[in-house]
Design a protein around this motif. Structure first.
Motif, mmCIF file in Angstrom:
data_model
loop_
_atom_site.group_PDB
_atom_site.id
_atom_site.type_symbol
_atom_site.label_atom_id
_atom_site.label_comp_id
_atom_site.label_asym_id
_atom_site.label_seq_id
_atom_site.Cartn_x
_atom_site.Cartn_y
_atom_site.Cartn_z
ATOM 1 N N ARG A 208 -46.351 26.608 20.575
ATOM 2 C CA ARG A 208 -46.161 25.558 19.570
ATOM 3 C C ARG A 208 -47.429 24.724 19.365
ATOM 4 O O ARG A 208 -47.424 23.774 18.587
ATOM 5 C CB ARG A 208 -45.020 24.615 19.999
ATOM 6 N N ALA A 209 -48.513 25.046 20.077
ATOM 7 C CA ALA A 209 -49.752 24.280 19.926
ATOM 8 C C ALA A 209 -50.326 24.482 18.521
ATOM 9 O O ALA A 209 -50.164 25.538 17.919
ATOM 10 C CB ALA A 209 -50.774 24.721 20.975
ATOM 11 N N LYS A 210 -51.005 23.455 18.045
ATOM 12 C CA LYS A 210 -51.612 23.498 16.709
ATOM 13 C C LYS A 210 -52.512 24.721 16.533
ATOM 14 O O LYS A 210 -52.517 25.359 15.475
ATOM 15 C CB LYS A 210 -52.420 22.210 16.549
ATOM 16 N N ASP A 211 -53.265 25.077 17.567
ATOM 17 C CA ASP A 211 -54.263 26.146 17.443
ATOM 18 C C ASP A 211 -53.730 27.527 17.808
ATOM 19 O O ASP A 211 -54.475 28.511 17.761
ATOM 20 C CB ASP A 211 -55.469 25.841 18.344
ATOM 21 N N HIS A 212 -52.450 27.612 18.190
ATOM 22 C CA HIS A 212 -51.919 28.906 18.622
ATOM 23 C C HIS A 212 -51.978 29.959 17.509
ATOM 24 O O HIS A 212 -51.554 29.699 16.384
ATOM 25 C CB HIS A 212 -50.473 28.772 19.095
ATOM 26 N N GLY A 213 -52.478 31.130 17.858
ATOM 27 C CA GLY A 213 -52.573 32.227 16.891
ATOM 28 C C GLY A 213 -53.771 32.082 15.985
ATOM 29 O O GLY A 213 -54.046 32.969 15.175
ATOM 30 N N LEU A 214 -54.483 30.971 16.132
ATOM 31 C CA LEU A 214 -55.660 30.721 15.297
ATOM 32 C C LEU A 214 -56.868 30.711 16.233
ATOM 33 O O LEU A 214 -57.402 31.760 16.567
ATOM 34 C CB LEU A 214 -55.495 29.405 14.536
ATOM 35 N N GLU A 215 -57.273 29.502 16.707
ATOM 36 C CA GLU A 215 -58.400 29.473 17.640
ATOM 37 C C GLU A 215 -58.024 29.994 19.028
ATOM 38 O O GLU A 215 -58.891 30.406 19.788
ATOM 39 C CB GLU A 215 -58.967 28.057 17.738
ATOM 40 N N VAL A 216 -56.747 29.945 19.352
ATOM 41 C CA VAL A 216 -56.275 30.435 20.656
ATOM 42 C C VAL A 216 -55.358 31.630 20.430
ATOM 43 O O VAL A 216 -54.310 31.511 19.806
ATOM 44 C CB VAL A 216 -55.513 29.340 21.418
ATOM 45 N N LEU A 217 -55.747 32.789 20.969
ATOM 46 C CA LEU A 217 -54.956 34.014 20.768
ATOM 47 C C LEU A 217 -53.966 34.245 21.898
ATOM 48 O O LEU A 217 -53.125 35.136 21.806
ATOM 49 C CB LEU A 217 -55.891 35.217 20.610
ATOM 50 N N GLY A 218 -54.057 33.442 22.957
ATOM 51 C CA GLY A 218 -53.083 33.562 24.056
ATOM 52 C C GLY A 218 -53.618 32.975 25.342
ATOM 53 O O GLY A 218 -54.824 32.946 25.565
ATOM 54 N N LEU A 219 -52.673 32.498 26.155
ATOM 55 C CA LEU A 219 -52.997 31.898 27.453
ATOM 56 C C LEU A 219 -52.816 32.984 28.507
ATOM 57 O O LEU A 219 -51.828 33.713 28.484
ATOM 58 C CB LEU A 219 -51.979 30.778 27.674
ATOM 59 N N VAL A 220 -53.756 33.094 29.442
ATOM 60 C CA VAL A 220 -53.610 34.093 30.512
ATOM 61 C C VAL A 220 -53.884 33.449 31.873
ATOM 62 O O VAL A 220 -54.624 32.479 31.963
ATOM 63 C CB VAL A 220 -54.561 35.310 30.322
ATOM 64 N N ARG A 221 -53.260 34.008 32.902
ATOM 65 C CA ARG A 221 -53.576 33.601 34.268
ATOM 66 C C ARG A 221 -54.664 34.524 34.806
ATOM 67 O O ARG A 221 -54.734 35.701 34.443
ATOM 68 C CB ARG A 221 -52.347 33.712 35.164
ATOM 69 N N VAL A 222 -55.468 33.995 35.709
ATOM 70 C CA VAL A 222 -56.549 34.764 36.320
ATOM 71 C C VAL A 222 -56.028 35.414 37.601
ATOM 72 O O VAL A 222 -55.510 34.713 38.476
ATOM 73 C CB VAL A 222 -57.733 33.835 36.671
ATOM 74 N N PRO A 223 -56.151 36.753 37.749
ATOM 75 C CA PRO A 223 -55.740 37.369 39.011
ATOM 76 C C PRO A 223 -56.765 37.030 40.091
ATOM 77 O O PRO A 223 -57.956 37.273 39.909
ATOM 78 C CB PRO A 223 -55.740 38.869 38.694
ATOM 79 N N LEU A 224 -56.323 36.460 41.209
ATOM 80 C CA LEU A 224 -57.267 36.018 42.250
ATOM 81 C C LEU A 224 -57.389 37.030 43.389
ATOM 82 O O LEU A 224 -58.229 36.864 44.267
ATOM 83 C CB LEU A 224 -56.811 34.670 42.821
ATOM 84 N N TYR A 225 -56.535 38.046 43.351
ATOM 85 C CA TYR A 225 -56.476 39.062 44.408
ATOM 86 C C TYR A 225 -57.258 40.312 43.990
ATOM 87 O O TYR A 225 -57.627 40.470 42.823
ATOM 88 C CB TYR A 225 -55.008 39.447 44.640
ATOM 89 N N THR A 226 -57.493 41.182 44.964
ATOM 90 C CA THR A 226 -58.058 42.500 44.668
ATOM 91 C C THR A 226 -57.049 43.552 45.116
ATOM 92 O O THR A 226 -56.562 43.503 46.250
ATOM 93 C CB THR A 226 -59.389 42.700 45.409
ATOM 94 N N LEU A 227 -56.715 44.463 44.212
ATOM 95 C CA LEU A 227 -55.716 45.490 44.532
ATOM 96 C C LEU A 227 -56.309 46.540 45.472
ATOM 97 O O LEU A 227 -57.514 46.535 45.755
ATOM 98 C CB LEU A 227 -55.201 46.130 43.237
ATOM 99 N N ARG A 228 -55.443 47.435 45.912
ATOM 100 C CA ARG A 228 -55.850 48.408 46.937
ATOM 101 C C ARG A 228 -57.031 49.275 46.522
ATOM 102 O O ARG A 228 -57.800 49.734 47.357
ATOM 103 C CB ARG A 228 -54.672 49.322 47.292
ATOM 104 N N ASP A 229 -57.168 49.520 45.205
ATOM 105 C CA ASP A 229 -58.286 50.380 44.768
ATOM 106 C C ASP A 229 -59.629 49.648 44.803
ATOM 107 O O ASP A 229 -60.665 50.244 44.498
ATOM 108 C CB ASP A 229 -58.014 50.949 43.367
ATOM 109 N N GLY A 230 -59.630 48.361 45.140
ATOM 110 C CA GLY A 230 -60.888 47.615 45.267
ATOM 111 C C GLY A 230 -61.460 47.128 43.942
ATOM 112 O O GLY A 230 -62.505 46.475 43.919
ATOM 113 N N VAL A 231 -60.806 47.438 42.835
ATOM 114 C CA VAL A 231 -61.314 47.060 41.502
ATOM 115 C C VAL A 231 -60.285 46.241 40.725
ATOM 116 O O VAL A 231 -60.619 45.219 40.125
ATOM 117 C CB VAL A 231 -61.690 48.317 40.678
#
Ligand SMILES: Cc1cc2nc3c(=O)[nH]c(=O)nc-3n(C[C@H](O)[C@H](O)[C@H](O)COP(=O)(O)OP(=O)(O)OC[C@H]3O[C@@H](n4cnc5c(N)ncnc54)[C@H](O)[C@@H]3O)c2cc1C
Lengths: 186, 186
Positions: free
Chosen positions: B131-154
């Motif tokens: 519902r933010a004013k800039d949603h879909g315009l200047e902001v294409l989506g909010l994401v969380r940053v993964p802080l872990y490393t999976l088993r494949d190391g990448v």
């Protein structure tokens, strides 16, 4: 991408039991407005940031108990996108392509679907995504794909395509955008 | 990144009127759960997909009428994140660093802030972002940053860092994660 090969649906369905099947979908809707009041956005095309830090399409592994590829896809869409995905379902007519990845194991064949929604359906997906079962876990956020190129010639779709994509997702995106005529004219 | 230089706040404030000031914030909250029921996610750290196809932090240009850097930042957070951003505000104590970019024009100095929220505040931001004013315009989506490393190391943070970032955002992210001890131990 090394190790990913395009195959036909019948070849895919003939692969043996050592292959796992996954289905993913590009969902899009027309006319989401204008950027800075002037650049037509043309379409809202949905992708997501995945748990592994790469961009991909919603979807996932089909389980034997799903009964069909599309039943597995629709189940995964509900889990990843939430209740907004109950408003529509994908069928065999929405199928577009299959890609096989033999290494590293597991051997996965990924089927790709494309479906046009109404803008209200896309907005409902965005509004409800935070309540999806997988939100904050396998799905780190839903994003729209910028289809335009900014004046610097890089910002927009070209920069977006420089991000990290899972499996065949980048190729699937480009093929769908070209095939459906979703890109800017010219 | 070529052309981006770290400077002190007092150096930044001494830059002449040909420089524009921007402020961005890393917002995070502890204990968002476990991935696959086993990998502790540790923190929910928010970034966003920007209109230019790159990842960045919420925030933006400070206007002369904002009165202060932080007033400009709080206004931008409301525009980009929506009503959930009204539940908190950032102040001078949340400031962490400044980066100057002289080329290509315009000359921009970007100030970076970090603030810990409650998990409920982060969930409210995710719930209201559409519902933010800039949603879909200047902001294409909010994401969380993964802080872990999976088993494949990448997969996880290493793959996430291979995405496209705006300006100093990737450096700001890494410095904040290290400085706040948000990364996996070891
Ligand atoms: C205890 C536990 C630990 C786990 N640890 C890990 C781990 O360390 N690393 C890890 O990766 N998973 C891990 N998993 C993940 C799990 O096996 C699944 O991969 C994960 O749940 C995602 O499933 P999904 O069905 O949503 O699949 P998706 O990831 O959506 O897709 C299924 C398969 O298709 C591939 N794929 C996705 N999109 C495309 C595309 N567009 N084109 C081609 N191929 C595509 C994926 O690489 C994957 O192989 C773990 C699970 C559990 C229960």
């Amino acid at each position: 991408m090394a190790g990913v090969q395009r195959i036909s649906l019948s070849e895919a369905l003939d692969l043996g039991p050592s292959w796992r099947h996954a289905c993913h979908a590009l969902l899009y809707a027309p006319d989401p407005g204008r950027l800075f009041g002037c650049i037509p956005l043309r379409y809202a095309v949905l992708m997501q940031m995945r748990f592994d830090g790469r961009l991909g399409f919603p979807g996932g592994f089909v389980d034997p108990q799903d009964g069909s590829l599309e039943a597995g896809l629709n189940r995964e869409l509900l889990e990843e996108l939430g209740e907004g995905a109950a408003a529509f379902s994908l069928g065999p007519g929405d199928y577009r392509s299959s890609h096989a990845t033999a290494s590293p194991p597991p051997r996965v064949v990924a089927h790709f679907y494309v479906k046009q929604l109404t803008l209200d359906q896309v907005l409902a997906l965005e509004a409800g995504a935070h309540r999806a079962k997988d939100h904050g876990l396998e799905v780190l956020g839903l994003v729209r794909v910028p289809l335009y190129t900014l004046r610097d010639g890089v910002g927009g779709l070209p920069a977006f395509l420089e991000n990290s994509f899972i499996g065949a997702a980048r190729d699937q995106l480009m093929e769908a955008l070209q095939g459906l005529g979703l890109l800017e004219p010219g």
